[in-house]
Scaffold this motif. Structure first.
Motif, short mmCIF file in Angstrom:
data_model
loop_
_atom_site.label_atom_id
_atom_site.label_comp_id
_atom_site.label_asym_id
_atom_site.label_seq_id
_atom_site.Cartn_x
_atom_site.Cartn_y
_atom_site.Cartn_z
N ASP A 216 27.03 12.81 13.14
CA ASP A 216 26.62 11.97 12.00
C ASP A 216 25.36 11.19 12.34
OD1 ASP A 216 28.61 12.56 10.06
OD2 ASP A 216 30.06 11.41 11.20
N SER A 217 25.25 10.73 13.58
CA SER A 217 24.06 9.97 13.98
C SER A 217 22.80 10.82 13.83
CB SER A 217 24.19 9.49 15.43
OG SER A 217 25.22 8.54 15.55
N ALA A 218 22.87 12.06 14.34
CA ALA A 218 21.72 12.95 14.25
C ALA A 218 21.40 13.29 12.80
CB ALA A 218 21.99 14.23 15.04
N MET A 219 22.44 13.54 12.01
CA MET A 219 22.21 13.87 10.60
C MET A 219 21.63 12.69 9.84
SD MET A 219 25.25 16.46 9.41
CE MET A 219 26.61 15.90 10.44
N MET A 220 22.11 11.49 10.15
CA MET A 220 21.59 10.31 9.46
C MET A 220 20.16 9.98 9.90
SD MET A 220 23.77 9.58 7.19
CE MET A 220 23.98 11.37 7.13
N GLU A 221 19.84 10.27 11.16
CA GLU A 221 18.46 10.09 11.62
C GLU A 221 17.51 10.98 10.81
OE1 GLU A 221 16.83 8.16 13.66
OE2 GLU A 221 18.53 7.05 14.51
N ALA A 222 17.91 12.24 10.63
CA ALA A 222 17.09 13.16 9.85
C ALA A 222 17.00 12.71 8.40
CB ALA A 222 17.68 14.58 9.93
N LEU A 223 18.12 12.30 7.83
CA LEU A 223 18.14 11.84 6.45
C LEU A 223 17.32 10.55 6.30
CD1 LEU A 223 19.21 12.07 3.54
CD2 LEU A 223 21.23 10.77 4.28
N THR B 88 23.93 10.43 -1.83
CA THR B 88 23.30 10.74 -0.56
C THR B 88 24.34 10.61 0.54
OG1 THR B 88 21.35 10.31 0.84
CG2 THR B 88 22.44 8.39 -0.13
N GLY B 89 23.91 10.56 1.80
CA GLY B 89 24.87 10.52 2.91
C GLY B 89 25.32 11.92 3.25
N ARG B 90 26.67 12.13 3.29
CA ARG B 90 27.24 13.43 3.62
C ARG B 90 27.95 14.04 2.42
NH1 ARG B 90 28.80 15.12 8.26
NH2 ARG B 90 28.76 17.09 7.13
N ILE B 91 27.40 13.83 1.24
CA ILE B 91 28.00 14.40 0.03
C ILE B 91 27.80 15.91 0.02
CG2 ILE B 91 25.91 14.09 -1.36
CD1 ILE B 91 29.51 13.57 -2.62
N GLU B 92 28.83 16.65 -0.40
CA GLU B 92 28.70 18.10 -0.49
C GLU B 92 27.99 18.46 -1.79
OE1 GLU B 92 31.36 22.20 -0.39
OE2 GLU B 92 32.36 20.26 -0.39
N LYS C 56 19.12 14.71 -8.53
CA LYS C 56 18.28 13.97 -7.59
C LYS C 56 19.05 13.49 -6.35
CE LYS C 56 14.97 12.45 -11.10
NZ LYS C 56 14.31 11.30 -11.75
N SER C 57 20.23 14.05 -6.12
CA SER C 57 20.99 13.72 -4.90
C SER C 57 20.32 14.35 -3.69
CB SER C 57 22.43 14.21 -5.01
OG SER C 57 23.13 13.52 -6.04
N ILE C 58 20.49 13.72 -2.53
CA ILE C 58 19.93 14.21 -1.26
C ILE C 58 21.00 14.06 -0.18
CG2 ILE C 58 18.12 13.94 0.48
CD1 ILE C 58 16.50 12.48 -1.75
N SER C 59 21.35 15.14 0.49
CA SER C 59 22.44 15.10 1.46
C SER C 59 22.04 15.71 2.78
CB SER C 59 23.64 15.87 0.89
OG SER C 59 24.70 15.91 1.81
N ALA C 60 22.57 15.14 3.87
CA ALA C 60 22.40 15.73 5.20
C ALA C 60 23.58 16.66 5.45
CB ALA C 60 22.35 14.64 6.26
N TRP C 61 23.29 17.90 5.81
CA TRP C 61 24.33 18.92 5.93
C TRP C 61 24.06 19.75 7.16
CZ3 TRP C 61 28.19 17.47 3.37
CH2 TRP C 61 29.21 18.33 2.96
N THR C 62 24.96 20.66 7.49
CA THR C 62 24.78 21.47 8.70
C THR C 62 24.50 22.94 8.39
OG1 THR C 62 27.16 21.91 8.84
CG2 THR C 62 26.32 19.98 10.01
N TYR C 63 24.67 23.34 7.13
CA TYR C 63 24.53 24.76 6.80
C TYR C 63 24.26 24.89 5.31
CZ TYR C 63 25.73 29.54 5.62
OH TYR C 63 25.68 30.81 5.12
#
Length: 380
Positions: free
Chosen positions: A150-157, A252-256, A272-279
């Protein structure tokens, strides 16, 4: 002439015996710890799509070390206590490695058990930063992760939000678990650097039936976006209730973005949503395209992050067994640490000093009611 014929016959017979002997060897069993019932039951099913496909491909290619691969799936209910029971049972069953444990709290609870038993456990789903902090040489050497924390994903976001200046004020909502609190804490840390003000933070128990009061408070604060850190049914219920109440605030955040939330996207509820995801299934790589087509053919659905996580985690374990030429836990662990692995998205990754190969964050957006990839960011 008879001697030659007899010798040839004996050679064929002996080869056949050797081949039969190889086929009769016991299978290599890989454990799977996941939440088949409870908050992540549907997501666990998606995970098993990937796990089963990987095992099917491995066996079609001849198995590992001349042996068939099987999986032993156990239900940890996305619960730490149950995860401990499952980890102990998988150790007793003498599995060679474990894919799991899906939920961060379940993975964290299992870590000491698998380290004591010297059985590698790898996840592509659990994202709490503590997993990173606790893993690696000199810490827990048997816990691995192929997805970013989550830390890495939030850094990118956070970097993206800071550069694009899309949101000034954000409200946070998360489930009261290691995932929810870990994600919310990680988002708060990057929000200030991105120039984003947090106007409220709410946590709720898993399986909360009614979000009306939280949604009402959020609407009154008029944030530019809502950062969510929820899984399974809670996320779906929150979004559906938001639609019913007429909430039209980007997420935003980790929303699917997509998946079971596709109907909400098509109704304009996540614009206009923006999410950090892994795939993301749309990533343009030959290996990913082939993966997507296979999952669609089997399940009439695109793969989700959980599908990718299960698939590539099993493939890492398989490569390690081949590289080590062994099913011994310590040797598999060392092989994972030293490998170069090409994931399904076509990215070559290695494991760092915290046993993490989670190098890439997929930033997704919704524009004109369609999900797209805004960027794929490499993180440290």
């Amino acid at each position: 002439m008879r001697v030659k014929i007899f010798a040839a016959a004996m050679a064929v017979a002996l080869w056949g015996m050797g081949s039969a002997s190889a086929q009769q060897q016991p299978p290599i069993v890989i454990g799977v710890s996941t939440g088949q019932t409870g908050a992540v039951a549907v997501a666990a099913e998606w995970e098993l799509w990937g796990v089963n496909l990987a095992v099917e491909e491995i066996n079609a290619a001849g198995g590992l070390l001349g042996r068939k691969v099987e999986i032993l799936v156990m239900d940890n209910k996305c619960n730490p206590s149950e995860a401990v029971n499952v980890a102990n049972k998988l150790v007793e069953a003498k599995v060679v490695a474990i894919e799991g444990a899906h939920c961060s709290s379940a993975h964290l609870a299992s870590m000491k058990i698998i380290a004591d038993a010297k059985i590698p456990m790898i996840t592509g789903i659990a994202s709490n930063p503590q997993i990173t902090e606790l893993a690696g040489p000199g810490r827990n050497e048997y816990s691995f992760r192929i997805s970013p924390s989550d830390s890495a994903m939030m850094e990118a976001l956070g970097t993206y939000l800071g550069e694009k200046k899309v949101f000034k004020n954000v409200a946070i909502i998360g489930e009261d678990t290691d995932f929810g609190r870990g994600g919310a804490d990680a988002f708060k840390k990057v929000a200030e650097k991105a120039g984003v003000t947090i106007v409220s933070t709410d946590f709720h128990p898993q399986n909360t039936p009614d979000f009306t009061s939280i949604l009402t408070r959020i609407q009154q604060r008029r944030p530019d976006a809502i950062a969510t850190f929820q899984v399974g049914g809670d996320s779906i219920n929150f979004l559906r209730q938001a639609m019913q109440l007429g909430v039209r605030i980007p997420y935003t955040g980790r929303i699917e973005l997509g998946g079971r939330n596709q109907p909400i996207i098509e109704a304009g509820g996540m614009e206009k949503s923006i999410s950090a995801w892994t795939y993301n299934a749309t990533i343009d790589a030959p290996s990913n395209k082939a993966f997507v087509e296979k999952i669609k053919a089997k399940h009439n659905s695109e793969p989700y992050l959980q599908t990718w996580g299960g698939y590539d985690a099993i493939r890492v374990i398989a490569q390690a067994i081949k590289d080590a030429n062994s099913t011994e836990g310590a040797k598999i662990k060392d092989a994972i640490r030293n490998m170069k692995f090409t994931n399904v998205m076509g990215k070559v990754v290695t494991f760092d000093d915290h046993n993490s190969a989670g190098r890439f964050v997929v930033l997704q957006t919704v524009v004109n009611k369609k999900v797209g990839v805004a960027d794929i960011v490499e993180v440290k």
